[in-house]
Write a protein that holds these residues in place. Structure first.
Motif, PDB file in Angstrom:
ATOM      1  N   GLN A   5       8.780  20.634  44.993  1.00 42.67           N
ATOM      2  CA  GLN A   5       8.074  20.561  46.204  1.00 42.67           C
ATOM      3  C   GLN A   5       9.055  20.989  47.349  1.00 42.67           C
ATOM      4  O   GLN A   5       8.908  21.391  48.497  1.00 42.67           O
ATOM      5  N   ALA A   8       9.180  24.575  47.524  1.00 44.02           N
ATOM      6  CA  ALA A   8       7.818  24.945  48.577  1.00 44.02           C
ATOM      7  C   ALA A   8       8.032  24.715  49.767  1.00 44.02           C
ATOM      8  O   ALA A   8       7.576  25.670  50.789  1.00 44.02           O
ATOM      9  N   ASP A   9       8.687  23.701  50.158  1.00 43.03           N
ATOM     10  CA  ASP A   9       8.836  23.288  51.656  1.00 43.03           C
ATOM     11  C   ASP A   9       9.674  24.300  52.132  1.00 43.03           C
ATOM     12  O   ASP A   9       9.394  24.654  53.470  1.00 43.03           O
ATOM     13  N   VAL A  12       7.905  27.627  52.686  1.00 40.24           N
ATOM     14  CA  VAL A  12       6.903  27.551  54.132  1.00 40.24           C
ATOM     15  C   VAL A  12       7.850  27.569  55.532  1.00 40.24           C
ATOM     16  O   VAL A  12       7.487  28.159  56.455  1.00 40.24           O
ATOM     17  N   ARG A  42      -3.813  27.559  54.006  1.00 38.85           N
ATOM     18  CA  ARG A  42      -3.536  26.483  52.968  1.00 38.85           C
ATOM     19  C   ARG A  42      -1.895  26.402  52.557  1.00 38.85           C
ATOM     20  O   ARG A  42      -1.260  25.205  52.332  1.00 38.85           O
ATOM     21  N   ASP A  45      -0.186  24.637  55.635  1.00 37.52           N
ATOM     22  CA  ASP A  45      -0.466  23.322  55.688  1.00 37.52           C
ATOM     23  C   ASP A  45       0.080  22.406  54.667  1.00 37.52           C
ATOM     24  O   ASP A  45      -0.197  21.349  54.391  1.00 37.52           O
ATOM     25  N   GLY A  46       0.497  23.009  53.414  1.00 38.58           N
ATOM     26  CA  GLY A  46       0.845  22.376  52.090  1.00 38.58           C
ATOM     27  C   GLY A  46      -0.078  22.111  51.192  1.00 38.58           C
ATOM     28  O   GLY A  46       0.443  21.370  50.156  1.00 38.58           O
ATOM     29  N   THR A  47      -1.311  22.686  51.404  1.00 38.53           N
ATOM     30  CA  THR A  47      -2.149  22.051  50.323  1.00 38.53           C
ATOM     31  C   THR A  47      -2.282  23.198  49.312  1.00 38.53           C
ATOM     32  O   THR A  47      -2.825  22.894  48.153  1.00 38.53           O
ATOM     33  N   ASN A  49       0.397  25.863  46.918  1.00 37.71           N
ATOM     34  CA  ASN A  49       1.806  26.741  46.743  1.00 37.71           C
ATOM     35  C   ASN A  49       1.574  28.026  46.502  1.00 37.71           C
ATOM     36  O   ASN A  49       0.704  28.295  45.492  1.00 37.71           O
TER      37      ASN A  49
END
Length: 75
Positions: A5, A8-9, A12, A42, A45-47, A49
């Motif tokens: 996570q 992924a953050d 983004v 998507r 907005d983190g929904t 990856n």
């Protein structure tokens, strides 16, 4: 927060930093990367990856590598 996570953050965050630096909207980025605007939305907005292929397309559309995006997004 898990390591995946956090990665992924970071991706983004780097994507947003670079797109903003180039004054690109999400639809502009989607067109350049040849992905749908919904995909970009998507991801942002983190929904969702992005898979490695989508990461590569987004990075290429911005003229950088996926690694650059991870670095830009890491504090």
């Amino acid at each position: 927060m898990t390591a995946p996570q956090a990665a992924a953050d970071a991706f983004v965050a780097g994507l947003l930093i670079e797109a903003n630096r180039q004054h690109l909207t999400a639809p502009d980025l989607a067109r350049r990367a040849r992905v749908t605007a919904a995909t970009v939305s998507r991801i942002l907005d983190g929904t969702d990856n992005p898979c490695p292929t989508t990461q590569q397309r987004l990075a290429h559309a911005l003229g950088v590598t996926p690694t650059d995006l991870y670095r830009h997004g890491t504090p």
